[in-house]
Design a protein around this motif. Sequence first.
Motif, PDB file in Angstrom:
ATOM      1  N   MET A 115     -18.956   2.200   3.070  1.00  0.00           N
ATOM      2  CA  MET A 115     -18.643   1.222   2.034  1.00  0.00           C
ATOM      3  C   MET A 115     -19.685   1.276   0.927  1.00  0.00           C
ATOM      4  N   ILE A 116     -19.227   1.096  -0.301  1.00  0.00           N
ATOM      5  CA  ILE A 116     -20.095   1.033  -1.469  1.00  0.00           C
ATOM      6  C   ILE A 116     -20.269  -0.439  -1.841  1.00  0.00           C
ATOM      7  N   TYR A 117     -21.518  -0.852  -2.063  1.00  0.00           N
ATOM      8  CA  TYR A 117     -21.791  -2.253  -2.360  1.00  0.00           C
ATOM      9  C   TYR A 117     -22.259  -2.403  -3.805  1.00  0.00           C
ATOM     10  N   VAL A 118     -21.648  -3.357  -4.521  1.00  0.00           N
ATOM     11  CA  VAL A 118     -22.041  -3.636  -5.893  1.00  0.00           C
ATOM     12  C   VAL A 118     -22.384  -5.117  -6.004  1.00  0.00           C
ATOM     13  N   LEU A 119     -23.512  -5.416  -6.642  1.00  0.00           N
ATOM     14  CA  LEU A 119     -24.004  -6.783  -6.747  1.00  0.00           C
ATOM     15  C   LEU A 119     -23.733  -7.366  -8.121  1.00  0.00           C
ATOM     16  N   TYR A 172     -20.022  -7.285  -3.441  1.00  0.00           N
ATOM     17  CA  TYR A 172     -18.666  -6.761  -3.324  1.00  0.00           C
ATOM     18  C   TYR A 172     -18.713  -5.421  -2.585  1.00  0.00           C
ATOM     19  N   GLY A 173     -17.841  -5.258  -1.598  1.00  0.00           N
ATOM     20  CA  GLY A 173     -17.745  -4.002  -0.869  1.00  0.00           C
ATOM     21  C   GLY A 173     -16.502  -3.232  -1.271  1.00  0.00           C
ATOM     22  N   TYR A 174     -16.673  -1.934  -1.564  1.00  0.00           N
ATOM     23  CA  TYR A 174     -15.570  -1.122  -2.056  1.00  0.00           C
ATOM     24  C   TYR A 174     -15.429   0.178  -1.270  1.00  0.00           C
ATOM     25  N   ASP A 175     -14.227   0.685  -1.292  1.00  0.00           N
ATOM     26  CA  ASP A 175     -13.952   2.060  -0.903  1.00  0.00           C
ATOM     27  C   ASP A 175     -13.678   2.829  -2.189  1.00  0.00           C
ATOM     28  N   LEU A 176     -14.159   4.065  -2.261  1.00  0.00           N
ATOM     29  CA  LEU A 176     -13.894   4.902  -3.423  1.00  0.00           C
ATOM     30  C   LEU A 176     -12.868   5.955  -3.035  1.00  0.00           C
ATOM     31  N   THR A 177     -11.713   5.918  -3.661  1.00  0.00           N
ATOM     32  CA  THR A 177     -10.633   6.837  -3.301  1.00  0.00           C
ATOM     33  C   THR A 177     -10.907   8.243  -3.828  1.00  0.00           C
ATOM     34  N   GLU A 178     -10.092   9.183  -3.396  1.00  0.00           N
ATOM     35  CA  GLU A 178     -10.222  10.566  -3.850  1.00  0.00           C
ATOM     36  C   GLU A 178      -9.984  10.697  -5.353  1.00  0.00           C
ATOM     37  N   LYS A 179      -9.273   9.731  -5.920  1.00  0.00           N
ATOM     38  CA  LYS A 179      -9.011   9.746  -7.361  1.00  0.00           C
ATOM     39  C   LYS A 179     -10.115   9.030  -8.150  1.00  0.00           C
ATOM     40  N   GLY A 180     -11.145   8.549  -7.443  1.00  0.00           N
ATOM     41  CA  GLY A 180     -12.241   7.886  -8.131  1.00  0.00           C
ATOM     42  C   GLY A 180     -11.958   6.443  -8.483  1.00  0.00           C
ATOM     43  N   GLU A 181     -11.109   5.792  -7.705  1.00  0.00           N
ATOM     44  CA  GLU A 181     -10.792   4.389  -7.948  1.00  0.00           C
ATOM     45  C   GLU A 181     -11.485   3.503  -6.902  1.00  0.00           C
ATOM     46  N   PHE A 211     -27.325   2.585 -11.311  1.00  0.00           N
ATOM     47  CA  PHE A 211     -26.165   3.423 -11.046  1.00  0.00           C
ATOM     48  C   PHE A 211     -26.446   4.167  -9.744  1.00  0.00           C
ATOM     49  N   ASN A 212     -25.423   4.801  -9.207  1.00  0.00           N
ATOM     50  CA  ASN A 212     -25.622   5.588  -8.002  1.00  0.00           C
ATOM     51  C   ASN A 212     -24.639   6.737  -7.975  1.00  0.00           C
ATOM     52  N   LEU A 213     -24.923   7.708  -7.122  1.00  0.00           N
ATOM     53  CA  LEU A 213     -24.107   8.906  -7.002  1.00  0.00           C
ATOM     54  C   LEU A 213     -23.414   8.902  -5.651  1.00  0.00           C
ATOM     55  N   PHE A 214     -22.107   9.144  -5.655  1.00  0.00           N
ATOM     56  CA  PHE A 214     -21.329   9.176  -4.427  1.00  0.00           C
ATOM     57  C   PHE A 214     -20.362  10.342  -4.497  1.00  0.00           C
ATOM     58  N   ASN A 215     -20.609  11.341  -3.639  1.00  0.00           N
ATOM     59  CA  ASN A 215     -19.825  12.587  -3.692  1.00  0.00           C
ATOM     60  C   ASN A 215     -19.878  13.156  -5.111  1.00  0.00           C
ATOM     61  N   ASP A 216     -18.752  13.295  -5.771  1.00  0.00           N
ATOM     62  CA  ASP A 216     -18.741  13.875  -7.123  1.00  0.00           C
ATOM     63  C   ASP A 216     -18.588  12.818  -8.205  1.00  0.00           C
ATOM     64  N   TYR A 217     -18.943  11.578  -7.869  1.00  0.00           N
ATOM     65  CA  TYR A 217     -18.768  10.477  -8.813  1.00  0.00           C
ATOM     66  C   TYR A 217     -20.088   9.758  -9.090  1.00  0.00           C
TER      67      TYR A 217
END
Length: 310
Positions: A1-5, A17-26, A269-275
């Motif tokens: 999970m990706i967390y944004v404050l 807020y906890g998020y999942d980042l989809t393959e489409k970058g959403e 900011f942060n880096l996650f896979n190619d995003y």
Amino acid sequence: MIYVLSCETVENGGGIYGYDLTEKGELIQLAYFPCDRPMYAVKCKKGLCVLLRQPFEKKNFSGYFYVDENLQTATEIKSTQGVVACHLCVDNADVYIVNYLSGNIVKNGEIILQRTGKSMHPTRQTEPHTHFVDKTPDGYLAVCDLGTDTLAIYDKDLQLISEEKVPSGYGIRHLVFSKDGKYIYAVNELVPSISVFEYANGKAKPVNTVEMECKNEKANGAAIRLSADGKYLYVSLREENVICVFEVNGEELTLVQKTDCGGDSPRDFNLFNDYLISCNEKSGNVAVYDLKNGKFTDDIKMDGALCCAI
């Protein structure tokens, strides 16, 4: 999970807020934990360790607590023993926190080390302003003191091991280590730049400082990240509102490109896979950028977007 404050009150949507980042970058929201004005958070074995700017009614000290990875259950809030806590690291059962306005370093909310000194900026450097703390690859602690232009190395009992300076008035803010642990790359806030240090055995040696060309005279350095392969360094510039990308070769840095952050004031900011996920504080949005295709893939509204923990 990706967390944004969101550093707002709960009434205004503040919290984690906890998020999942989809393959489409959403970004797809999975969870939310309400709390007033969270400043920074890091992942740890207990889930997430979170700083709150001012959670106590009768004093202006900051606080910290743990919340599980699903953002369901939290511990009690403990005092950071200082004002405006802005960064922390967790080392097993130990929590190290820096309080920016107090200019101190605190271990477990109990052991307090007060720094002293100043530098040349007439308003930002009249006293210590500790801005960053993290573990070094060899088991020490690295601390950035913006108010004194100092990179300090401590042991885990907060005994000073060594100190070095960035150029006077530059205001060291955050840092990252190279993949092999031999170099430190530190972003300076007051004069937008990156200072490079050789590092070994608890000692840092300054070897290079690369200033960033800015069109906006109010531009200032904020966050710094290293790519997973260690080949590229990413630095955000507020007011300029860009992410600068540098190719890394030891102490040498080569600017590759400047990329729009997708908003105003990319504090973190942060880096996650190619995003790349940029928290743009003033414009109140979180922008997702595809590093391969060079396009934005998502943009969500979030007032006071301040930190992205991955």
